[in-house]
Design a protein around this motif. Structure first.
Motif, mmCIF file in Angstrom:
data_model
loop_
_atom_site.group_PDB
_atom_site.id
_atom_site.type_symbol
_atom_site.label_atom_id
_atom_site.label_comp_id
_atom_site.label_asym_id
_atom_site.label_seq_id
_atom_site.Cartn_x
_atom_site.Cartn_y
_atom_site.Cartn_z
ATOM 1 N N THR A 82 0.838 -1.190 0.000
ATOM 2 C CA THR A 82 0.000 0.000 0.000
ATOM 3 C C THR A 82 0.874 1.240 0.000
ATOM 4 O O THR A 82 2.095 1.176 0.165
ATOM 5 N N ALA A 83 0.239 2.390 -0.170
ATOM 6 C CA ALA A 83 0.977 3.647 -0.306
ATOM 7 C C ALA A 83 1.846 3.934 0.906
ATOM 8 O O ALA A 83 2.916 4.557 0.776
ATOM 9 N N ASP A 84 1.439 3.493 2.107
ATOM 10 C CA ASP A 84 2.223 3.819 3.293
ATOM 11 C C ASP A 84 3.507 2.994 3.394
ATOM 12 O O ASP A 84 4.331 3.235 4.278
ATOM 13 N N LEU A 85 3.690 2.027 2.472
ATOM 14 C CA LEU A 85 4.935 1.256 2.433
ATOM 15 C C LEU A 85 5.819 1.656 1.248
ATOM 16 O O LEU A 85 6.853 1.028 1.011
ATOM 17 N N LEU A 86 5.418 2.692 0.522
ATOM 18 C CA LEU A 86 6.171 3.114 -0.653
ATOM 19 C C LEU A 86 6.543 4.585 -0.554
ATOM 20 O O LEU A 86 5.751 5.408 -0.086
ATOM 21 N N ARG A 145 6.522 -10.700 1.187
ATOM 22 C CA ARG A 145 6.443 -11.816 2.126
ATOM 23 C C ARG A 145 7.641 -11.767 3.069
ATOM 24 O O ARG A 145 8.770 -11.521 2.645
ATOM 25 N N THR A 146 7.376 -11.982 4.364
ATOM 26 C CA THR A 146 8.426 -11.891 5.387
ATOM 27 C C THR A 146 8.193 -12.955 6.448
ATOM 28 O O THR A 146 7.106 -13.525 6.563
ATOM 29 N N ASP A 147 9.227 -13.187 7.272
ATOM 30 C CA ASP A 147 9.081 -14.163 8.367
ATOM 31 C C ASP A 147 8.741 -13.486 9.695
ATOM 32 O O ASP A 147 8.837 -14.109 10.751
ATOM 33 N N ALA A 148 8.331 -12.230 9.647
ATOM 34 C CA ALA A 148 7.842 -11.500 10.825
ATOM 35 C C ALA A 148 6.979 -10.345 10.323
ATOM 36 O O ALA A 148 7.109 -9.914 9.171
ATOM 37 N N PRO A 149 6.091 -9.817 11.168
ATOM 38 C CA PRO A 149 5.209 -8.737 10.730
ATOM 39 C C PRO A 149 5.992 -7.485 10.327
ATOM 40 O O PRO A 149 7.119 -7.258 10.770
ATOM 41 N N VAL A 150 5.353 -6.670 9.482
ATOM 42 C CA VAL A 150 5.946 -5.395 9.078
ATOM 43 C C VAL A 150 4.977 -4.271 9.416
ATOM 44 O O VAL A 150 3.769 -4.483 9.553
ATOM 45 N N ALA A 151 5.534 -3.066 9.548
ATOM 46 C CA ALA A 151 4.737 -1.869 9.826
ATOM 47 C C ALA A 151 5.367 -0.698 9.099
ATOM 48 O O ALA A 151 6.573 -0.703 8.800
#
Length: 396
Positions: free
Chosen positions: A13-17, A158-164
């Motif tokens: 989403t836009a908040d990750l770019l 895709r990751t092995d832990a959550p992202v924020a």
């Protein structure tokens, strides 16, 4: 450790770019654009469409404890008919601001361009994955810089832990517009284009509107710059107007004034730096257009030549020397009413002595070493304590 389907998939989403002005939903995912939809609708030029969809300066940014990351993408790779194959686009990984990895993505679509005729052929290909593993433990800020020269549809993170999302770090936003050199042509990777290198040295957030072949004083680009929030703005103008033989001196001066006027509508007092072209020997005294050299293509090499005639300067055809003089004149003329407008001579970034040591491989574009040189020199001049982008020089 291999990536598996039970790992966490985070919607892109836009908040990750960062670094994109628009995001288009596609059949496969998300396509970053560096011009807004309204601007794209006002020009059907395929060169511009290709350039603005290549995500120079665009990066996926997030905070996480993950030690392994997979970014699924669908790249579109350019192939020039008769020229050597181009390397795959590079993905640069930064962890807490420091380089931590580099990879490429195989597969993807292929766009074959015939430089002699302008004809193109598009062939569909498979989605690929950029993988980064063995990352340090603990919470960290991740940046994945997308290939500066390869259209990239984002399919899945895709990751092995959550992202924020990463909170705003309070850094100033530098909005830059220029030609293929600003876009990053022939740089080694997305974090080593000269604007990216200069942004890192200046500790600013980059929005790179370097548009290969398309820095043409288009009004819709000026409006995009006007409407984009920024603290610092630079415009590197000139070479593409010669490449394309687009206008004459009579039109050039008023077009520059109009472009600046439009940018100032949205940023009336922000530091605004007008940068003239780097040295390019084939166009210092010879007008364009620039054309591929057929002899070089016959040898499997890409090299450009000037197809203009120096005598045509008398009729108002543009050369780089003419453009530098006109840009310096325009800044001097506007100085009284616009004290935050500055001029930087491109020859101070790359001049004759530099060309003797680091010649332009194809007669138009710098190599990786020259990108580093230009980025360092720009930062030394623009972000210096007495430079136009000095810390604290944010006026809105």
């Amino acid at each position: 450790m291999p990536l598996t389907d039970d790992w966490i998939t985070t919607p892109l989403t836009a908040d990750l770019l960062r670094g994109a002005l628009d995001l288009e939903r596609t059949e496969h995912g998300l396509l970053p654009h560096r011009l807004p939809a309204r601007a794209r609708a006002q020009c059907a030029d395929p060169q511009l469409a290709l350039a603005e969809a290549q995500p120079s300066g665009v990066r996926v940014v997030f905070r996480t404890r993950a030690t392994a990351i997979a970014l699924d993408t669908l790249p579109t790779k350019r192939v020039y008919a008769g020229a050597p194959p181009r390397p795959d686009g590079v993905y640069d990984l930064l962890v807490d601001g420091s380089p931590a990895g580099r990879t490429t993505v195989s597969g993807g679509n292929t766009l074959t361009v015939d430089l002699a005729t302008g004809a193109t052929e598009h062939r569909a290909g498979p989605i690929g994955t950029a993988r980064f593993t063995g990352l340090p433990e603990g919470v960290k800020d991740i940046e994945i810089w997308l290939p500066h020269n390869e259209t990239t549809e984002l399919v899945a993170l895709r990751t092995d832990a959550p992202v924020a999302p990463v909170p705003d770090r309070g850094r100033r936003i530098w909005l830059h517009h220029g030609s293929s050199i600003s876009h990053g042509s022939d740089a080694a990777s997305p974090t080593t284009t000269w604007p990216a290198l200069a942004a890192a040295r200046g500790s600013v957030e980059l929005i790179n509107l370097g548009l290969g072949g398309s820095a043409l004083l288009d009004p819709f680009v000026a409006r995009a710059l006007r409407d984009t929030p920024a603290d610092l703005i630079s415009l590197k103008l000139g070479i593409n107007l010669v490449n394309t033989d687009l206008m004459r001196l009579r039109a050039f001066g008023p077009a520059v004034h109009g472009f600046l006027d439009t940018v100032r509508e949205g940023h009336p007092t922000a530091p605004l730096l007008l940068v003239s072209p780097l040295l390019c020997p084939i166009h210092e005294d010879t007008p364009g257009p620039s054309l591929p050299d057929p002899a070089a293509l016959g040898e499997g090499r890409l090299r450009f030549r000037s197809a203009g005639d120096p005598a045509e300067r008398a009729a108002g055809k543009l050369t780089l020397k003419v453009i530098r003089a006109e840009l310096a004149r325009i800044v001097a003329q506007r100085a009284a009413e616009d004290p935050n407008l500055s001029y930087l001579d491109g020859l101070d970034l790359y001049g004759e002595a530099d060309n003797a040591r680091l010649p332009l491989p194809d007669e138009l574009h710098p190599d990786a070493a020259t990108h580093r040189l230009v980025g360092e020199r720009f930062a030394d001049r623009a972000f210096a304590a007495d430079g136009p982008f000095a810390d604290g020089a944010t006026h809105g």
